[in-house]
Write an enzyme that holds these catalytic residues in place. Structure first.
Site: not given
Length: 232
Positions: A100, A108
């Site tokens: 992140g 993702e």
């Protein structure tokens, strides 16, 4: 060439080499993954690969894929993802991840979790004994819920900080139009439990803990002026 850049290229190339013709490929975000996208495009252009379609996890990945000639598709149009390639900000000995740093962890996680094989590409500085040791945990939050989510994270022992933009005024806004709270925990001893707890906080869209998702971790290392790649 800068040894660190060379190492990232080597790791990206090693990951790209695992892609086979006819595959649906999840395309991650970040500097090392960018090299993997480049090498997949080069393999397509040379004819080593055929019939590849990519599913990007971010605007960055989409732009890079188009630049390197990789046809794109969406989750609406396919029923599988054969392989996904993505980076990580921390990797523990059980192959659990914190992701992140690029504010793309929500997309993702969707793509990487659906892939039959998820390959993580990192350098050895990302290896930790316990998650949370070096990198704060990103939490994507609806803008209206930043204040109550901040209080809930503090009650869990975290130290949340709103991620601000670089060379812009105001917070980072994700591709979904949300904000990121970077949360420092002294140590994350039970990543699986914390992942569920955080995602049950109203207003949280997703957090950067990836537990039991990674199948292969490729680690790049610099030794003098040379770069090596090993499988964790």
């Amino acid at each position: 060439m800068d040894p660190v850049k060379l190492m990232k290229q080597e790791v990206g190339q090693a990951a790209a080499a695992k892609v086979t013709s006819g595959s649906i490929v999840g395309l991650g975000t970040g500097s090392t993954t960018a090299f993997a996208i480049q090498f997949i495009g080069e393999r397509l252009a040379s004819g080593q690969l055929t019939d590849i379609k990519g599913i990007p996890t971010s605007f960055q990945a989409s732009v890079l894929a188009k630049q390197h000639g990789i046809p794109l598709t969406t989750l609406d149009e396919v029923d599988r993802i054969d392989i996904a390639i993505d980076g990580a900000d921390e990797v523990d000995p059980q192959h659990n991840l914190i992701k992140g740093g690029g504010a793309a962890h929500t997309r993702e996680k969707v793509v990487d979790s659906l892939a039959d094989q998820f390959i993580v590409v990192v350098d050895n500085s990302k290896l930790v004994d316990v998650l949370g040791s070096t990198f704060p945990l990103p939490v994507e939050v609806l803008p209206m819920a930043v204040a109550p989510v901040t209080r809930a994270l503090q009650a869990l022992g975290g130290q949340p900080e709103l991620r601000l933009g670089v060379r812009k005024d105001g917070p980072v806004i994700t591709d979904q139009g949300n904000m990121i709270l970077d949360v420092k925990f002294n140590a994350i001893s039970d990543p699986a439990a914390l992942e569920k707890t955080l995602n049950n906080i109203p207003g949280v869209l997703e957090n950067g803990l990836f537990v039991g998702v990674a199948d292969v971790v490729l680690v790049g290392e610099v030794q003098g002026d040379s770069a090596t790649v090993r499988t964790l």
